[in-house]
Design an enzyme around this catalytic site. Structure first.
Site, short mmCIF file in Angstrom:
data_model
loop_
_atom_site.label_atom_id
_atom_site.label_comp_id
_atom_site.label_asym_id
_atom_site.label_seq_id
_atom_site.Cartn_x
_atom_site.Cartn_y
_atom_site.Cartn_z
N TRP A 101 38.69 37.86 33.43
CA TRP A 101 38.92 38.00 35.40
C TRP A 101 39.70 36.55 35.10
O TRP A 101 41.14 36.45 36.61
CB TRP A 101 38.63 38.47 36.51
CG TRP A 101 37.45 39.67 35.84
CD1 TRP A 101 36.22 39.97 35.47
CD2 TRP A 101 38.41 41.13 35.83
NE1 TRP A 101 35.92 41.25 35.33
CE2 TRP A 101 37.69 41.20 35.18
CE3 TRP A 101 39.67 41.80 35.93
CZ2 TRP A 101 37.97 43.24 35.58
CZ3 TRP A 101 40.13 43.21 36.19
CH2 TRP A 101 38.43 44.22 35.19
N ASP A 171 36.11 32.69 42.59
CA ASP A 171 35.93 33.85 42.28
C ASP A 171 34.66 33.79 42.08
O ASP A 171 34.01 33.95 40.93
CB ASP A 171 36.28 34.45 41.16
CG ASP A 171 36.10 36.29 41.61
OD1 ASP A 171 35.41 36.77 42.00
OD2 ASP A 171 36.94 36.65 40.63
N LYS A 195 30.21 44.29 44.30
CA LYS A 195 29.25 44.01 42.97
C LYS A 195 27.79 43.27 43.71
O LYS A 195 26.70 44.13 43.60
CB LYS A 195 29.84 42.75 42.03
CG LYS A 195 30.73 43.14 40.99
CD LYS A 195 31.28 42.19 40.73
CE LYS A 195 32.69 42.58 40.33
NZ LYS A 195 31.95 44.44 38.84
#
Lengths: 360, 360
Positions: A101, A171, A195
């Site tokens: 990511w 992030d 999440k």
């Protein structure tokens, strides 16, 4: 009603109490005769839901003055573009590459300026966090970017990088609200909700106000400007109301666990159960350097793809779902987010012990 | 449990059966032991939810071959930018200005090329749909844009504009699935879910495949390219899973009402109850030219702001919520979307009759 132990990396397990409350309020929210899904976002009732969610988040993280809280859409992926579009004044940013990511964010940023990879752990399949004490931060970098917890690889920054005075953008999708953070160390903290804090379709961002540009080139879409959302309290257009409502419930649930200090203790205890077993097992092995281990995502392997597959299959049959590792790395991964109860981790370890006894 | 009659323009009333089903499945979807909110979007179970939602939508609208169905995020507002970014090959598009949202779309498009207003009804506060039989469509227009149903003003295109061969792009947010449409007349049909088909946070788009560009300038964000979503079946990144699941339930509910033909009959009957009363009332008056009236949004006034305010207050006390007109026009507005039962419209008209008797 059946409930299984769901080790999905995201969307992921939510607190059962939160789901029960939501079910109970589905047709009639607190006697108003409507579902939260049916409410005008301009109604007093929804404005209160939004304001309470923001305040609870601010309480949990002790967000200092000078930061805006934004509720956005489009996932972390849309932020991969919005961050450089809004923050790259000098058209330069530095990225620390600790997984899939972070790499995607880096690759998207290159569309908008010079995005430099100033550190990487790709040499060892992202199984560690690089030493970031003295990196070659660009003199004119607008920010330094990290993915603080790497969902696929199971690593986490336990020490933040030395950004040499540049704003840190993180992030935190897969470690959001799992332990205390010092918000003042960051320029931007953001994460997809799906999440640790709610359903998919909401991105929560905490951004230092001075990083929100007053003006941008005409060609930047209105919806991609942080100013649009900041000036309108996340209500420039209809927000993902129900998702925000669910996040708000999760924030209250975390408060009831003792806030982030309480949550951290619970998460450390849960992770220790699994890591201690992995460290003692002759069949299963963790794949991450010990000093970089995540409390949230725990990848492990047997070293034999057939036994891995057998384990995943038998575990699913026994009610342990979503233990398959990400398609890019294989093996197994147990995501043990805030809402995974300790009993779930203990039951998984018991199951692994039995499996080990039967397969060695 | 209390349920009121909710005339909100959006987010808006949802079918009670749909909310009941969702509440019942909140902790355990069909015996899988998880909420839909907790499911990996890559799981077979969620893939089925997405595929079924798409198929039910295709069935309802009889979508012909050659069209993609996309589930997107960011509201209609993000589409105001994505449409010109993707479709403006000649950097030219024509807009028909029938209200606030068409104007916003037009204004955003100007960032990306020559966006021409080729017709407007602003001269009479958007109270009618202009004659679009022979408009000065630009020779090199990449598309002609309309907002098919104007939520604030209560107008609807009952005849589509003659686009002189150019693709027609229509925002159908507030009339989506309220009656049959001939999809082949459109290049793009899109709408926010939160009025007629589900909760806020989902945009549904039906787009002719040949309008999806294979390549775009490097500077267009990955998430703003239709190709990104089309090539990945709306799963390039985590979609708004729960919202899509709710839309899917609404699609099935519409099928059970007799599909779009059935829905149209129901909606015409409901709207007639209200319009017939407005046409006969000496106190209340509709604000829209009869030939342009919407089946979904019905604005009306008394002509006296104090009486309007009194009516809205007394109606709310009697369980008729969200009857206040949009802040830009004042007066009243009853949004009577698919999920508003006929009994709700009848009860409102009965209440209005009583109010008229008491206030004249």
């Amino acid at each position: 009603m059946k409930r299984i132990y769901n080790f999905s990396a995201g969307p992921a397990v939510l607190p059962e109490e939160v789901l029960q409350e939501a079910a109970g309020e589905m047709l009639d929210y607190r006697g108003c005769g409507m579902s939260v899904m049916e409410m005008s976002h301009r109604s007093k009732m929804f404005e209160n839901i939004l304001a309470e969610a923001e305040q609870d988040l601010r309480d949990l993280l002790a967000v200092p003055q000078g930061y805006k809280v934004l509720f956005l859409q489009g996932g972390a992926h849309l932020q991969f573009a919005m961050l450089p579009l809004n923050l790259m004044k000098n058209h330069t940013a530095d990225y620390i590459i600790t997984g899939h990511w972070a790499k995607r964010a880096w690759s998207e940023a290159k569309k908008f300026g010079a995005a430099n990879a100033i550190a990487s752990s790709e040499d060892k399949t992202f199984s560690y966090i690089p030493d970031c004490a003295d990196l070659p931060v660009s003199d004119n970098a607008d920010y330094v970017y990290i993915c603080e917890n790497n969902t696929i690889y199971g690593t986490k920054f336990h020490t933040l990088p030395n950004t040499k005075g540049k704003p840190l953008v993180a992030d935190v999708s897969s470690c959001f609200l799992s332990e205390p953070m010092d918000v003042s160390s960051y320029g931007v903290i953001y994460g997809g909700a799906q999440k640790n804090i709610g359903p998919a379709g909401v991105v929560v961002m905490i951004i230092r106000e001075d990083l929100i540009p007053d003006s941008l080139p005409e060609s930047v879409p209105t919806m991609l400007r942080y100013k649009t959302h900041a000036d309108n309290g996340s209500m420039y257009n209809t927000p993902p109301c129900y998702g925000i409502y669910m996040c708000g419930k999760v924030f209250k649930w975390i408060k009831a666990q003792g806030g982030l200090e309480g949550m951290k203790k619970i998460n450390e205890k849960k992770a220790a159960i699994l890591y201690n077993y992995l460290d003692s097992s002759k069949l299963f092995h963790g794949t991450v350097e010990k000093s970089s281990r995540s409390l949230m995502n725990v990848p492990f392997i047997t070293g034999d793809a057939d036994i891995d597959a057998k384990f995943i299959k038998e575990a699913a049959a026994a009610g342990f779902e979503n233990l398959k590792g990400h398609r890019s790395v294989g093996g197994m991964r147990a995501s043990i987010y805030n809402a995974m109860p300790e009993a779930g981790v203990q039951a998984l370890v018991d199951f692994m012990k039995n499996f080990e006894a039967e397969n060695s």
